[in-house]
Write an enzyme that holds these catalytic residues in place. Structure first.
Site, mmCIF file in Angstrom:
data_model
loop_
_atom_site.group_PDB
_atom_site.id
_atom_site.type_symbol
_atom_site.label_atom_id
_atom_site.label_comp_id
_atom_site.label_asym_id
_atom_site.label_seq_id
_atom_site.Cartn_x
_atom_site.Cartn_y
_atom_site.Cartn_z
ATOM 1 N N HIS A 128 0.833 -1.205 0.000
ATOM 2 C CA HIS A 128 0.000 0.000 0.000
ATOM 3 C C HIS A 128 0.869 1.257 0.000
ATOM 4 C CE1 HIS A 128 -3.324 2.694 1.367
ATOM 5 N NE2 HIS A 128 -2.351 3.263 2.052
ATOM 6 N N GLU A 129 1.894 1.273 0.848
ATOM 7 C CA GLU A 129 2.748 2.460 0.937
ATOM 8 C C GLU A 129 3.576 2.652 -0.321
ATOM 9 O OE1 GLU A 129 2.365 4.632 3.241
ATOM 10 O OE2 GLU A 129 0.928 3.406 4.324
ATOM 11 N N HIS A 132 1.516 4.448 -2.889
ATOM 12 C CA HIS A 132 1.512 5.906 -2.819
ATOM 13 C C HIS A 132 2.687 6.494 -3.602
ATOM 14 C CE1 HIS A 132 -1.782 6.719 -0.113
ATOM 15 N NE2 HIS A 132 -1.291 5.972 0.859
ATOM 16 N N GLU A 189 -5.959 7.082 -1.153
ATOM 17 C CA GLU A 189 -5.950 5.886 -0.306
ATOM 18 C C GLU A 189 -6.542 4.687 -1.045
ATOM 19 O OE1 GLU A 189 -4.566 5.346 2.619
ATOM 20 O OE2 GLU A 189 -3.759 7.363 2.542
#
Length: 264
Positions: A128-129, A132, A189
Site C-alpha cells: 500500500h505504501e 503511494h 488511499e
C-alpha cells in the site's frame, strides 16, 4: 522574467499531466529528482531521531517482504522506471505504522509487526505504501497544496515567499513529528489499496490477508493515539474496496510462485 516563469509553468503543466498506474489522470509538477531528494532528506532525519531495530529476525522479515514487492514492480508496471534498490529500515516505534518515500525508502515500525500477524499481512501494508510512491501521490499533493507559485518556488523558478517544512512533510504523508502518518485523500488511499493489492499478489503474497490485516487494525484502532497507516477511509470502507478488487488479485496470486519469507 515573468514571461519565462509563465513559459516554464506551462511546460511543467504539460509535463505533469499524465496518468497513475490505475489510469487516473493527475497533475504532478515537481521533478522526480527533487521528490527523491526530499524523500532521502526526510528518511535521514528519521534515522537520526528514531532508534533502528537491531533484531536480525525482524530485519530479515522486513527486507524479504520489501524485496519481493520491489521485484514484482518490474513485472506489474515495467514502464514506471522505479528504483531497483530500496533502503529498508525498521524503526523501534510501538505505533503500527509503515511508510514509503520517493527515491526508494521504506520505513516500518516495530509496532506494526504486532498487528501484521504474518508476512502476507506485512506485504499488504508495505505494498500500500509503495503504491503511494509509484502513483506519485506526494508529488500530486504538493502540487495541490502549494499551487503553481509554490511549486515554482520549490524548484527555484521564483524567489518570493516561503515554503514551510511542514508543507513538504504533509505532501509526503508525514507529520512534522517524523514517523506519524497523515491521511492522503480518499482517492489516493483507495488507489494505493488497489495498487498494493495487485503488487502483493504479483509478489506471491496472499491478497486475502490484506482484509485480515485491516480487521486486525479495527481491533487495535481505539487504543492507538495516532492515525494508523493513513486511515482516512473508514476501516470497513477500505475492506470493501479490497474485496471489490480481490478476484483479479486472487487470479494473479494463483499464477505466480509463493513468496518465501519466514515469519517471526
Amino acid at each position: 522574467m515573468v514571461r519565462w516563469i509563465a513559459i516554464s509553468a506551462l511546460s511543467l503543466l504539460l509535463a505533469g499531466c499524465d496518468e497513475t498506474p490505475t489510469g487516473r489522470s493527475r497533475i504532478a509538477w515537481v521533478p522526480h529528482g527533487m521528490m527523491a531528494e526530499l524523500g532521502s532528506d526526510t528518511f535521514e532525519q528519521m534515522r537520526q531521531f528514531t532508534p533502528v531495530t537491531t533484531d536480525p529476525a525482524i530485519k530479515r522479515l522486513a527486507e524479504c517482504v520489501s524485496a519481493e514487492l520491489i521485484s514484482a514492480l518490474a513485472d506489474s508496471w515495467p514502464e514506471l522506471g522505479v528504483p531497483e534498490h530500496w533502503n529498508v529500515v525498521v524503526f523501534e516505534d510501538p505505533v503500527p505504522n509503515a511508510f514509503a518515500l520517493p527515491g526508494g525508502r521504506i520505513g516500518i515500525n516495530t509496532g506494526l509487526l504486532k498487528v501484521a500477524e504474518n508476512p502476507d499481512q506485512l506485504a499488504a501494508v508495505v505494498g500500500h505504501e509503495i503504491g503511494h510512491v509509484i502513483a506519485r501521490h506526494g508529488n500530486e499533493r504538493l502540487t495541490q497544496q502549494l499551487g503553481i507559485q509554490g511549486v515554482l518556488m520549490v524548484i527555484g523558478l521564483a524567489s518570493d515567499g516561503d515554503v514551510s517544512n511542514d508543507a513538504l512533510m504533509r505532501a509526503l504523508g508525514l507529520g512534522s513529528q517524523l514517523g506519524i502518518t497523515l491521511p492522503f485523500s480518499r482517492a489516493h488511499e483507495v488507489e494505493a489499496d488497489r495498487i498494493g493489492l495487485k503488487l502483493m499478489a504479483q509478489a506471491g503474497f496472499n491478497p486475502k490477508q490484506s482484509v485480515e490485516l485491516w480487521r486486525n487494525m479495527m481491533e487495535v484502532a481505539d487504543d492507538q493515539p495516532f492515525e494508523l497507516l493513513s486511515t482516512h477511509p473508514h476501516h470497513e470502507s477500505r475492506i470493501a474496496v479490497l474485496q471489490e478488487y480481490m478476484p483479479d488479485a486472487a487470479a494473479i496470486f494463483s499464477s505466480v510462485p509463493r513468496a518465501a519469507c519466514t515469519p517471526l
